[in-house]
Design an enzyme around this catalytic site. Structure first.
Site, PDB file in Angstrom:
ATOM      1  N   ASN A   7     -17.718   9.280  20.946  1.00  0.00           N
ATOM      2  CA  ASN A   7     -16.348   9.735  20.739  1.00  0.00           C
ATOM      3  C   ASN A   7     -15.633   9.512  22.063  1.00  0.00           C
ATOM      4  OD1 ASN A   7     -13.979  11.080  20.277  1.00  0.00           O
ATOM      5  ND2 ASN A   7     -14.928  12.980  19.576  1.00  0.00           N
ATOM      6  N   ARG A  88     -16.350   7.099  16.650  1.00  0.00           N
ATOM      7  CA  ARG A  88     -15.267   7.825  16.001  1.00  0.00           C
ATOM      8  C   ARG A  88     -13.964   7.095  16.309  1.00  0.00           C
ATOM      9  NH1 ARG A  88     -11.980  12.915  17.914  1.00  0.00           N
ATOM     10  NH2 ARG A  88     -10.911  13.331  15.968  1.00  0.00           N
ATOM     11  N   HIS A 177      -9.315  14.722  10.398  1.00  0.00           N
ATOM     12  CA  HIS A 177     -10.510  15.578  10.286  1.00  0.00           C
ATOM     13  C   HIS A 177     -11.348  15.180   9.070  1.00  0.00           C
ATOM     14  CE1 HIS A 177      -8.225  19.103  12.430  1.00  0.00           C
ATOM     15  NE2 HIS A 177      -8.969  18.448  13.309  1.00  0.00           N
ATOM     16  N   ARG A 238      -0.041  23.118  18.538  1.00  0.00           N
ATOM     17  CA  ARG A 238       0.835  22.306  17.679  1.00  0.00           C
ATOM     18  C   ARG A 238       1.483  23.184  16.622  1.00  0.00           C
ATOM     19  NH1 ARG A 238      -3.638  18.063  15.982  1.00  0.00           N
ATOM     20  NH2 ARG A 238      -4.861  18.643  17.799  1.00  0.00           N
ATOM     21  N   GLU A 386     -19.327  16.797  12.927  1.00  0.00           N
ATOM     22  CA  GLU A 386     -18.675  15.505  12.711  1.00  0.00           C
ATOM     23  C   GLU A 386     -19.548  14.354  13.213  1.00  0.00           C
ATOM     24  OE1 GLU A 386     -15.150  17.665  14.333  1.00  0.00           O
ATOM     25  OE2 GLU A 386     -14.047  16.101  13.298  1.00  0.00           O
TER      26      GLU A 386
END
Ligand code: ADP
Length: 405
Positions: A7, A88, A177, A238, A386
């Site tokens: 990642n 990723r 996601h 956010r 993940e």
């Protein structure tokens, strides 16, 4: 046979090494790449060596970071059986709805998505290019955060904006996601002893970023993040959903320029904007101590999730289970309790003591049921992973057989 999952961020590389039955062998992080003092932490999870190795050094670029992690694996006797690297990649646009074996053409197509994810895709591409140039013999697979949402129907992915904005500029909902939503949905179905194909699920990935997904028969049919990961739920920093005219108002009335608005919505809003703090542990503590701003932040945060639960139950036309996952979803029983409070209308009712004591880390399958015994809808806390999902999809893309643990 082993698979390495990378990642790559703008100044960091996170990695995990799995064997072909998806057992985690090693993990780590190289950070502050390009700065005078970088740091690498390498951990191994088998019995074969020191549990943790910390390296303080300057890593000039991602190639130096990648060499450090390969050296750490080799030093530990790991990595000789490395057969593939899974990357990723944040944004696959409409181009990628499945993992892709990387070649020059795929790199070019990922590059073409950069305008949709200007902060993330370039860093992901750097990781791909470095790994491909330093280990050219290994197949590399790109796994996209957006891909799981490739099944959204047009009514869910189109905004009510002029059609040419969609055709010419790709303005639509993509969702993110995806690897997490896919992973926890499968784990939830396995825990319930049911086939994913027969279930209506709402998965809530609540970390620093947060998104909700409606999953019907294993397919994502709606999701809360949009063109970018800014839309939808309230997040750490956010804002999630706001009236788009707020942006115009800020520009016209308060003189904000585009960069200021970007920073405001992405970095100083959400929980941080509401109460000056984005870590839910601290917000929870403050709210319990009677802090009104923290209480309001929790209220706005959980109320937004509740609205999505209602909306997605309608979108699905039914509901079998709600899944909580990621840092907040897995570890904050108070948030789960507020989200599920007084939702019997949807068939949701928690068991207070199972919810309070849920420890997914200790559960053999990483799943804990927290609903009341007679509730119509299951509520599950599921540990997301993940990287494991990326490893699994990498092996599948290469035609390897995977024996899930
Ligand atoms: P990211 O989206 O960066 O992967 P995480 O999934 O780690 O983020 O989620 C970060 C949030 O999860 C923070 O608000 C933090 O308060 C919460 N969190 C993480 N770990 C725990 C924990 N062990 N106990 C309570 N809250 C936690």
């Amino acid at each position: 046979m082993q698979v390495l999952v990378l990642n790559s961020g703008s100044s960091s590389i996170k990695y995990r090494l799995f064997d072909d039955s998806l057992t985690l062998l090693a993990s780590g992080l190289v950070e502050r790449i390009g700065e005078a003092s970088g740091r690498a932490v390498h951990r191994r999870h088998d019995e074969g060596g020191p549990a943790e190795l910390v390296e303080q050094a300057a890593f000039d670029d991602h190639a130096a970071g990648f060499r450090s992690l390969i050296a750490a694996l080799e030093q530990g006797g790991l990595g000789e059986e490395l057969r593939a690297i899974g990357h990723r990649v944040v944004h696959g646009g409409e181009e990628f709805v499945a993992p892709s074996l990387i070649d020059d053409e795929v790199v070019a197509r990922i590059r073409a998505q950069v305008p949709l994810a200007p902060l993330h895709n370039p860093a992901n591409l750097t990781g791909i290019e470095v790994a491909a140039s330093l280990r050219p013999e290994l197949p590399q697979v790109a796994v996209f955060d957006t891909a799981f949402h490739g099944t959204l129907p047009a009514r869910a992915y189109r905004y009510a904006l002029p059609t040419e904005l969609y055709r010419e500029h790709g303005v639509r909902r993509y969702g993110f996601h995806g690897t997490s939503h896919a992973f926890v949905a499968r784990r939830a179905a396995a825990h319930l002893g049911r086939s994913l194909g027969e279930l209506d699920l709402i998965t809530l990935h609540l970390g620093n970023g947060a998104s909700a997904t409606a999953i019907s028969g294993g397919r994502s049919i709606d999701t809360s993040m949009g063109l970018t990961p800014l839309e939808g739920l309230v997040m750490g920093t956010r804002c999630g959903d706001v009236d788009p005219a707020v942006l115009l108002h800020l520009h016209r009335q308060a003189g904000y320029d585009l960069d200021e608005i970007d920073r405001l919505l992405n970095r100083s809003s959400g929980l941080l904007g509401l109460c000056g703090e984005n870590d839910l542990r601290e917000i929870d503590r403050r709210a319990r101590a009677g802090d009104a701003d923290a209480e309001l932040a929790l209220d706005v945060y959980t109320y937004r999730i509740r609205k999505y639960l209602g909306a997605y139950t309608a979108a699905l036309g039914g509901l079998d289970a709600v899944v909580f996952t990621a840092g907040v979803g897995e570890n904050q029983p108070g948030v789960r309790a507020r989200v599920c409070d007084d939702l019997e209308v949807l068939g949701i009712r928690l068991d207070a003591s199972s919810n309070a004591s849920a420890d997914v880390g200790a559960a053999p399958d990483g799943v804990v049921a927290v609903h009341a015994a007679d509730a119509r809808v299951a509520v599950l806390v599921v540990a997301t992973d993940e990287e494991r999902e990326i490893a699994e999809q990498t092996l599948q893309a290469l035609g390897g057989t995977v024996s899930r643990p």
